[in-house]
Design a protein around this motif. Sequence first.
Motif, short mmCIF file in Angstrom:
data_model
loop_
_atom_site.label_atom_id
_atom_site.label_comp_id
_atom_site.label_asym_id
_atom_site.label_seq_id
_atom_site.Cartn_x
_atom_site.Cartn_y
_atom_site.Cartn_z
N ALA A 332 0.87 -1.18 0.00
CA ALA A 332 0.00 0.00 0.00
C ALA A 332 0.90 1.22 0.00
CB ALA A 332 -0.93 0.00 1.21
N GLY A 333 1.03 1.86 -1.17
CA GLY A 333 1.97 2.98 -1.28
C GLY A 333 3.40 2.51 -1.08
N SER A 334 4.08 3.12 -0.16
CA SER A 334 5.47 2.74 0.12
C SER A 334 5.57 1.61 1.14
CB SER A 334 6.25 3.96 0.64
OG SER A 334 5.66 4.44 1.85
N LEU A 335 4.45 1.21 1.72
CA LEU A 335 4.45 0.16 2.74
C LEU A 335 4.37 -1.22 2.10
CD1 LEU A 335 1.98 1.75 5.33
CD2 LEU A 335 4.48 1.78 5.38
N SER A 336 5.10 -2.14 2.64
CA SER A 336 5.08 -3.52 2.14
C SER A 336 5.37 -4.46 3.30
CB SER A 336 6.12 -3.71 1.04
OG SER A 336 6.16 -5.05 0.62
N ARG A 337 4.63 -5.58 3.31
CA ARG A 337 4.87 -6.54 4.38
C ARG A 337 4.36 -7.91 3.95
NH1 ARG A 337 4.16 -5.70 10.84
NH2 ARG A 337 4.32 -7.88 11.48
N ARG A 338 5.11 -8.94 4.32
CA ARG A 338 4.66 -10.31 4.14
C ARG A 338 4.04 -10.80 5.44
NH1 ARG A 338 8.72 -13.93 0.38
NH2 ARG A 338 8.69 -12.54 -1.44
N CYS A 339 2.97 -11.55 5.31
CA CYS A 339 2.25 -12.04 6.48
C CYS A 339 2.09 -13.56 6.34
CB CYS A 339 0.88 -11.38 6.60
SG CYS A 339 0.92 -9.57 6.61
N THR A 340 1.67 -14.17 7.40
CA THR A 340 1.38 -15.60 7.38
C THR A 340 -0.04 -15.83 7.89
OG1 THR A 340 2.27 -15.95 9.61
CG2 THR A 340 3.79 -16.22 7.74
N ILE A 341 -0.50 -17.05 7.65
CA ILE A 341 -1.87 -17.37 8.04
C ILE A 341 -1.89 -18.78 8.63
CG2 ILE A 341 -2.59 -18.42 5.83
CD1 ILE A 341 -5.20 -16.75 6.15
N SER A 342 -2.73 -18.96 9.63
CA SER A 342 -2.93 -20.28 10.24
C SER A 342 -4.28 -20.82 9.79
CB SER A 342 -2.88 -20.20 11.76
OG SER A 342 -1.61 -19.77 12.19
N LEU A 365 -7.71 -24.53 14.46
CA LEU A 365 -7.03 -23.25 14.28
C LEU A 365 -6.30 -22.85 15.56
CD1 LEU A 365 -6.53 -20.60 12.66
CD2 LEU A 365 -8.68 -19.75 13.65
N TYR A 366 -6.94 -23.05 16.69
CA TYR A 366 -6.31 -22.74 17.97
C TYR A 366 -5.03 -23.58 18.14
CZ TYR A 366 -5.65 -22.35 23.03
OH TYR A 366 -5.11 -22.14 24.27
N MET A 367 -5.10 -24.84 17.75
CA MET A 367 -3.91 -25.69 17.84
C MET A 367 -2.80 -25.17 16.94
SD MET A 367 -5.62 -29.50 17.79
CE MET A 367 -6.87 -29.99 18.99
N ALA A 368 -3.17 -24.74 15.73
CA ALA A 368 -2.16 -24.21 14.81
C ALA A 368 -1.47 -23.00 15.42
CB ALA A 368 -2.81 -23.85 13.48
N LYS A 369 -2.23 -22.17 16.10
CA LYS A 369 -1.64 -20.99 16.76
C LYS A 369 -0.70 -21.44 17.88
CE LYS A 369 -4.05 -17.65 14.64
NZ LYS A 369 -3.42 -16.57 13.86
N ARG A 370 -1.14 -22.42 18.68
CA ARG A 370 -0.32 -22.89 19.80
C ARG A 370 0.96 -23.58 19.33
NH1 ARG A 370 -3.07 -23.94 24.65
NH2 ARG A 370 -1.05 -24.67 25.42
N LEU A 371 0.90 -24.19 18.15
CA LEU A 371 2.04 -24.92 17.62
C LEU A 371 3.04 -24.01 16.89
CD1 LEU A 371 0.21 -28.09 16.30
CD2 LEU A 371 1.83 -28.00 18.20
N GLY A 372 2.76 -22.72 16.86
CA GLY A 372 3.73 -21.79 16.27
C GLY A 372 3.23 -20.97 15.10
N ASN A 374 1.35 -20.18 11.22
CA ASN A 374 1.77 -20.42 9.83
C ASN A 374 1.79 -21.91 9.52
OD1 ASN A 374 2.61 -19.87 7.22
ND2 ASN A 374 4.79 -19.89 7.78
N GLN A 375 0.70 -22.59 9.83
CA GLN A 375 0.59 -24.00 9.49
C GLN A 375 -0.87 -24.40 9.41
OE1 GLN A 375 1.77 -26.67 12.93
NE2 GLN A 375 2.66 -24.72 13.58
N THR A 376 -1.09 -25.57 8.81
CA THR A 376 -2.43 -26.13 8.68
C THR A 376 -2.56 -27.31 9.63
OG1 THR A 376 -2.57 -25.47 6.36
CG2 THR A 376 -4.07 -27.20 7.09
N VAL A 377 -3.60 -27.28 10.44
CA VAL A 377 -3.87 -28.38 11.37
C VAL A 377 -5.24 -28.96 11.03
CG1 VAL A 377 -4.36 -28.97 13.76
CG2 VAL A 377 -2.41 -27.52 13.21
N VAL A 378 -5.29 -30.28 10.98
CA VAL A 378 -6.53 -30.98 10.66
C VAL A 378 -6.99 -31.74 11.89
CG1 VAL A 378 -7.62 -32.59 9.06
CG2 VAL A 378 -5.60 -31.29 8.35
N ILE A 379 -8.28 -31.67 12.19
CA ILE A 379 -8.81 -32.37 13.35
C ILE A 379 -10.12 -33.03 12.97
CG2 ILE A 379 -10.11 -30.37 14.22
CD1 ILE A 379 -9.38 -31.24 17.05
#
Length: 400
Positions: A332-342, A365-372, A374-379
């Motif tokens: 966005a304009g001069s701003l740039s950032r890479r992000c991750t998703i769980s 999703l809560y497990m993915a957050k607890r595990l660090g 930026n990952q996919t968790v299946v339950i």
Amino acid sequence: MPDITTIAACSTALAAIMAIAIGLSWLKDGRPGQRSWLFAPFGMAVPAGVLLTYPDILPGPWGLRLGWFLLTLVYGAAWLAARVMGGRRARPLAVLLPCTAVLVFSGTLGADDAMSELRMLPRVLLFAAFNGLAAREFGRMRSPRLPSATTLYWIFSAFFAFDLIRSPFALWLPAPLGPGDTQVWSIALFNFLIVLEGSLLGVFMTALGREQLAERHYQLASIDPLTGIGNRRALDDRIAHLEREHDSARSIALAVLDIDNFKSINDALGHAFGDVVIAETAKIARDCFGANNVFRVGGEEFAAIVTARQDDAVVERAEAMRKRYEGHSHRAGSLSRRCTISIGLSRLEDVHDHENAFKAADRALYMAKRLGRNQTVVIDSAAPCTQPPAAEIQTNVSVM
């Protein structure tokens, strides 16, 4: 038995009544521009009926010729009304040019006694063409929430087929069905068909306009304005659709996606940049899972319906989206950032039990957050709802 003039005059009066009714409905509904085209076929039907009923008001054969010219325009205007109702541009020249060509034919070659048997055929073919084009427009509009569009599709298809079938008979039938001498039954049938089609058109196109208005209200209530994707209400409707068309051969899962550390993005780069991240997250998810399968269910939280032929392929699709997102730079304009998703993923074992699947995906999703993150968790959606300690989370994760 009523004479020919009485029958034709009654048809013209009915056209005038329909035109007035359409006009009043248009005024009552706030004069929507889209609906203004609906008045055109009925408005032109009145002078067409007058000229065909009382052709002597113009010198020579021009009363009948102009009456037929206006009647072909009526059919063309019905097609234009269908186009506009479907959100497409009206094309008046596409109607005016062929109608004018038929008028010129009737005043030149068609006026010759040797060609008199061909006089009606171009008009019937034009009626068929405009009915077929209108049927195609309504066919494009058919949807569960627009039942009138489906009805109009079949109405115009039926008249299209009828006009095609009767076109060979237009070489010898009595007027106004053909070039022969006018008879009471022929003009009664002709006027009956016009009144029937006009009445059906008026009723169902008015109903269609109201259904389209209700559909717009539904869209406003179901679409997230920032991202353009559905909200939680739209998710419920999508799952209801899956219930109706469930395919046991497909594997269907519900995914819950959450942007990692989104608060820090807002704090560091501002809420405007945060909105950019949310909008681009929706776009990436939409590209990966399909526009109708992605929904915003919270500030930075999304849900998605993920389908594939096999369970492993469902997980692969979710992972592909996560990796694509990780490599994307939000700008966005001069701003740039890479992000991750769980991503938390749970199979929809039974689409009727989607609430449990949503809760299971949320736990994943809560497990993915607890595990660090930026990952996919299946339950498994049947997994217990109690949250285990962090050291035991991994053992509760299972591929579907």
